[in-house]
Design a protein around this motif. Structure first.
Motif, PDB file in Angstrom:
ATOM      1  N   VAL A   6      70.646   7.000 -23.700  1.00 49.88           N
ATOM      2  CA  VAL A   6      70.578   8.249 -22.940  1.00 49.88           C
ATOM      3  C   VAL A   6      70.737   9.426 -23.902  1.00 49.88           C
ATOM      4  CG1 VAL A   6      71.592   9.639 -21.098  1.00 49.88           C
ATOM      5  CG2 VAL A   6      71.537   7.134 -20.892  1.00 49.88           C
ATOM      6  N   VAL A   7      69.744  10.320 -23.922  1.00 46.81           N
ATOM      7  CA  VAL A   7      69.756  11.454 -24.849  1.00 46.81           C
ATOM      8  C   VAL A   7      69.677  12.764 -24.065  1.00 46.81           C
ATOM      9  CG1 VAL A   7      68.691  12.517 -26.857  1.00 46.81           C
ATOM     10  CG2 VAL A   7      68.555  10.027 -26.551  1.00 46.81           C
ATOM     11  N   ASP A   8      70.741  13.555 -24.124  1.00 47.41           N
ATOM     12  CA  ASP A   8      70.769  14.865 -23.465  1.00 47.41           C
ATOM     13  C   ASP A   8      71.860  15.692 -24.121  1.00 47.41           C
ATOM     14  OD1 ASP A   8      71.365  17.004 -21.387  1.00 47.41           O
ATOM     15  OD2 ASP A   8      69.711  15.944 -20.412  1.00 47.41           O
ATOM     16  N   ASP A   9      71.599  16.966 -24.356  1.00 44.67           N
ATOM     17  CA  ASP A   9      72.579  17.805 -25.054  1.00 44.67           C
ATOM     18  C   ASP A   9      73.673  18.328 -24.135  1.00 44.67           C
ATOM     19  OD1 ASP A   9      70.666  19.440 -23.773  1.00 44.67           O
ATOM     20  OD2 ASP A   9      71.192  21.133 -25.056  1.00 44.67           O
ATOM     21  N   GLN A  10      73.515  18.197 -22.823  1.00 51.81           N
ATOM     22  CA  GLN A  10      74.550  18.648 -21.893  1.00 51.81           C
ATOM     23  C   GLN A  10      75.479  17.482 -21.552  1.00 51.81           C
ATOM     24  OE1 GLN A  10      73.149  21.117 -18.583  1.00 51.81           O
ATOM     25  NE2 GLN A  10      71.160  21.284 -19.596  1.00 51.81           N
ATOM     26  N   ASP A  11      76.742  17.629 -21.894  1.00 53.41           N
ATOM     27  CA  ASP A  11      77.697  16.537 -21.742  1.00 53.41           C
ATOM     28  C   ASP A  11      77.781  16.021 -20.308  1.00 53.41           C
ATOM     29  OD1 ASP A  11      78.248  16.760 -24.421  1.00 53.41           O
ATOM     30  OD2 ASP A  11      80.099  17.900 -24.151  1.00 53.41           O
ATOM     31  N   LEU A  12      77.833  16.937 -19.347  1.00 51.87           N
ATOM     32  CA  LEU A  12      77.970  16.511 -17.956  1.00 51.87           C
ATOM     33  C   LEU A  12      76.729  15.786 -17.459  1.00 51.87           C
ATOM     34  CD1 LEU A  12      79.807  19.554 -16.299  1.00 51.87           C
ATOM     35  CD2 LEU A  12      80.741  17.307 -16.848  1.00 51.87           C
ATOM     36  N   VAL A  13      75.555  16.278 -17.839  1.00 49.50           N
ATOM     37  CA  VAL A  13      74.298  15.636 -17.436  1.00 49.50           C
ATOM     38  C   VAL A  13      74.213  14.239 -18.044  1.00 49.50           C
ATOM     39  CG1 VAL A  13      71.790  15.732 -17.596  1.00 49.50           C
ATOM     40  CG2 VAL A  13      73.085  17.820 -17.123  1.00 49.50           C
ATOM     41  N   ARG A  14      74.519  14.162 -19.328  1.00 47.90           N
ATOM     42  CA  ARG A  14      74.463  12.870 -20.017  1.00 47.90           C
ATOM     43  C   ARG A  14      75.447  11.874 -19.406  1.00 47.90           C
ATOM     44  NH1 ARG A  14      75.625  14.689 -24.478  1.00 47.90           N
ATOM     45  NH2 ARG A  14      77.687  13.795 -24.899  1.00 47.90           N
ATOM     46  N   ALA A  15      76.666  12.357 -19.151  1.00 49.00           N
ATOM     47  CA  ALA A  15      77.680  11.491 -18.550  1.00 49.00           C
ATOM     48  C   ALA A  15      77.262  11.038 -17.160  1.00 49.00           C
ATOM     49  CB  ALA A  15      79.020  12.229 -18.480  1.00 49.00           C
ATOM     50  N   GLY A  16      76.574  11.918 -16.432  1.00 53.98           N
ATOM     51  CA  GLY A  16      76.094  11.557 -15.103  1.00 53.98           C
ATOM     52  C   GLY A  16      75.078  10.431 -15.142  1.00 53.98           C
ATOM     53  N   PHE A  17      74.145  10.520 -16.076  1.00 58.58           N
ATOM     54  CA  PHE A  17      73.153   9.449 -16.218  1.00 58.58           C
ATOM     55  C   PHE A  17      73.821   8.140 -16.617  1.00 58.58           C
ATOM     56  CE2 PHE A  17      69.798  12.823 -17.086  1.00 58.58           C
ATOM     57  CZ  PHE A  17      69.124  12.595 -15.904  1.00 58.58           C
ATOM     58  N   VAL A  18      74.761   8.215 -17.561  1.00 60.75           N
ATOM     59  CA  VAL A  18      75.453   7.009 -18.027  1.00 60.75           C
ATOM     60  C   VAL A  18      76.215   6.359 -16.876  1.00 60.75           C
ATOM     61  CG1 VAL A  18      77.296   6.140 -19.524  1.00 60.75           C
ATOM     62  CG2 VAL A  18      75.627   7.773 -20.422  1.00 60.75           C
ATOM     63  N   ALA A  19      76.941   7.172 -16.101  1.00 63.61           N
ATOM     64  CA  ALA A  19      77.706   6.643 -14.974  1.00 63.61           C
ATOM     65  C   ALA A  19      76.788   6.032 -13.922  1.00 63.61           C
ATOM     66  CB  ALA A  19      78.558   7.754 -14.357  1.00 63.61           C
ATOM     67  N   LEU A  20      75.697   6.732 -13.613  1.00 66.44           N
ATOM     68  CA  LEU A  20      74.749   6.242 -12.609  1.00 66.44           C
ATOM     69  C   LEU A  20      74.155   4.896 -13.009  1.00 66.44           C
ATOM     70  CD1 LEU A  20      72.862   6.595 -10.130  1.00 66.44           C
ATOM     71  CD2 LEU A  20      71.330   7.880 -11.628  1.00 66.44           C
ATOM     72  N   LEU A  21      73.673   4.818 -14.243  1.00 61.20           N
ATOM     73  CA  LEU A  21      73.015   3.591 -14.688  1.00 61.20           C
ATOM     74  C   LEU A  21      73.999   2.435 -14.840  1.00 61.20           C
ATOM     75  CD1 LEU A  21      70.552   5.095 -17.320  1.00 61.20           C
ATOM     76  CD2 LEU A  21      70.063   4.376 -14.979  1.00 61.20           C
ATOM     77  N   GLY A  22      75.281   2.771 -15.004  1.00 66.24           N
ATOM     78  CA  GLY A  22      76.286   1.727 -15.128  1.00 66.24           C
ATOM     79  C   GLY A  22      76.438   0.885 -13.878  1.00 66.24           C
ATOM     80  N   PHE A  23      75.947   1.395 -12.736  1.00 68.36           N
ATOM     81  CA  PHE A  23      76.049   0.669 -11.471  1.00 68.36           C
ATOM     82  C   PHE A  23      74.745  -0.044 -11.086  1.00 68.36           C
ATOM     83  CE2 PHE A  23      79.413   3.863 -11.031  1.00 68.36           C
ATOM     84  CZ  PHE A  23      80.470   3.064 -10.613  1.00 68.36           C
ATOM     85  N   VAL A  24      73.728   0.066 -11.949  1.00 64.50           N
ATOM     86  CA  VAL A  24      72.426  -0.523 -11.616  1.00 64.50           C
ATOM     87  C   VAL A  24      72.317  -1.922 -12.218  1.00 64.50           C
ATOM     88  CG1 VAL A  24      69.926  -0.274 -11.774  1.00 64.50           C
ATOM     89  CG2 VAL A  24      71.369   1.762 -11.583  1.00 64.50           C
ATOM     90  N   PRO A  25      72.167  -2.958 -11.396  1.00 62.90           N
ATOM     91  CA  PRO A  25      72.013  -4.319 -11.915  1.00 62.90           C
ATOM     92  C   PRO A  25      70.778  -4.433 -12.815  1.00 62.90           C
ATOM     93  CG  PRO A  25      72.428  -4.346  -9.549  1.00 62.90           C
ATOM     94  CD  PRO A  25      72.154  -2.917  -9.923  1.00 62.90           C
ATOM     95  N   GLY A  26      70.928  -5.120 -13.918  1.00 61.92           N
ATOM     96  CA  GLY A  26      69.796  -5.343 -14.812  1.00 61.92           C
ATOM     97  C   GLY A  26      69.595  -4.245 -15.837  1.00 61.92           C
ATOM     98  N   ILE A  27      70.438  -3.206 -15.812  1.00 60.92           N
ATOM     99  CA  ILE A  27      70.335  -2.105 -16.780  1.00 60.92           C
ATOM    100  C   ILE A  27      71.664  -1.954 -17.504  1.00 60.92           C
ATOM    101  CG2 ILE A  27      70.064   0.389 -17.070  1.00 60.92           C
ATOM    102  CD1 ILE A  27      68.050   0.394 -14.838  1.00 60.92           C
ATOM    103  N   HIS A  28      71.597  -1.851 -18.821  1.00 61.04           N
ATOM    104  CA  HIS A  28      72.794  -1.688 -19.651  1.00 61.04           C
ATOM    105  C   HIS A  28      72.627  -0.459 -20.526  1.00 61.04           C
ATOM    106  CE1 HIS A  28      75.856  -2.325 -22.680  1.00 61.04           C
ATOM    107  NE2 HIS A  28      74.940  -2.436 -23.615  1.00 61.04           N
ATOM    108  N   VAL A  29      73.581   0.463 -20.477  1.00 61.87           N
ATOM    109  CA  VAL A  29      73.543   1.646 -21.339  1.00 61.87           C
ATOM    110  C   VAL A  29      74.058   1.254 -22.722  1.00 61.87           C
ATOM    111  CG1 VAL A  29      74.357   3.988 -21.714  1.00 61.87           C
ATOM    112  CG2 VAL A  29      73.841   3.217 -19.389  1.00 61.87           C
ATOM    113  N   ALA A  30      73.145   1.224 -23.681  1.00 64.88           N
ATOM    114  CA  ALA A  30      73.495   0.797 -25.034  1.00 64.88           C
ATOM    115  C   ALA A  30      74.194   1.896 -25.819  1.00 64.88           C
ATOM    116  CB  ALA A  30      72.240   0.342 -25.779  1.00 64.88           C
ATOM    117  N   GLY A  31      73.911   3.165 -25.473  1.00 65.64           N
ATOM    118  CA  GLY A  31      74.505   4.270 -26.206  1.00 65.64           C
ATOM    119  C   GLY A  31      74.015   5.597 -25.688  1.00 65.64           C
ATOM    120  N   GLU A  32      74.502   6.666 -26.301  1.00 67.25           N
ATOM    121  CA  GLU A  32      74.099   8.008 -25.896  1.00 67.25           C
ATOM    122  C   GLU A  32      74.061   8.918 -27.111  1.00 67.25           C
ATOM    123  OE1 GLU A  32      77.415  10.111 -23.706  1.00 67.25           O
ATOM    124  OE2 GLU A  32      78.039   8.015 -23.389  1.00 67.25           O
TER     125      GLU A  32
END
Length: 220
Positions: A6-32
């Motif tokens: 996940v690549v975004d310069d806004q901390d809150l936006v980036r954290a939102g994507f990371v948190a959202l994807l963390g609940f999706v089966p079959g998807i793993h956030v490798a980094g940001e």
């Protein structure tokens, strides 16, 4: 499991994507990453399947970061899904030419974001409705469809041109295989050869070239 950077310069936006994807089966956030330079480093280090890439980034913008990542990744390239709050034409074209596999606005529904990640991970393309409309409107003004291949496509065989034309018309590999009476593996081989000969790295780039050279045109 689909790994995502996940690549975004806004901390809150980036954290939102990371948190959202963390609940999706079959998807793993490798980094940001918070900027384009860090995105390139993380992409080459972590080797994610998909990169969610913001276009407007400090130090190195998302489009140039995408170009560098795809140029330096070797044969095992990630798929890049561009995210932005803007839908201006120049961003669409430059993103696709850089090798992005999809383009979504940040206010797209969550389901569309997840669908986009899954689609580009399996080699397909994904565009939001607004982006699709803009592309069709622009391509309507491209050169008329050609009976003979453009000089830019002269390096392709007749079969490769057939595959490129069908890809550009929005067909998936399974449909193309049925249309040409070949296996899906054969379609993938032809498409890989097309991309190698044209020195491109994504299905979306192939579509852009097909329209720009007049190989196909949108109906209407």
């Amino acid at each position: 499991m689909i790994s995502v950077l996940v690549v975004d310069d806004q901390d809150l936006v980036r954290a939102g994507f990371v948190a959202l994807l963390g609940f999706v089966p079959g998807i793993h956030v490798a980094g940001e990453a918070a900027n384009g330079v860090d995105a390139v480093q993380k992409a080459l280090e972590l080797r994610p399947d998909v990169i969610l890439m913001d276009i407007r980034l400090p130090e190195l913008d998302g489009i140039r970061a995408t170009e560098r990542i795809l140029a330096e990744s070797g044969p095992d390239k990630p798929s890049v899904l561009m995210l932005t709050v803007f839908d201006l034409d120049e961003y669409v074209y430059t993103a696709l030419r850089a090798g992005a596999s999809g383009f979504l606005l940040k206010d797209s529904p969550t389901a569309m974001l997840i669908e986009g990640i899954q689609a580009v991970a399996r080699g397909d393309m994904l565009f939001g409705p607004t982006i699709t409309r803009r592309l069709v409107e622009a391509f309507t003004h491209s050169p008329p469809e050609q009976a003979d291949p453009s000089p830019e496509l002269a390096c392709l065989t007749d079969r490769e041109l057939q595959v490129l034309r069908l890809v550009a018309k929005g067909n998936g590999n399974a449909h193309i295989a049925t249309e040409l009476r070949v296996s899906e593996a054969t379609v993938k081989t032809h498409l890989n050869r097309v991309m190698s000969k044209l020195r491109i790295s994504s299905r979306a780039q192939a579509v852009v070239i097909a329209y720009e050279t007049g190989l196909v045109r949108p109906r209407g």
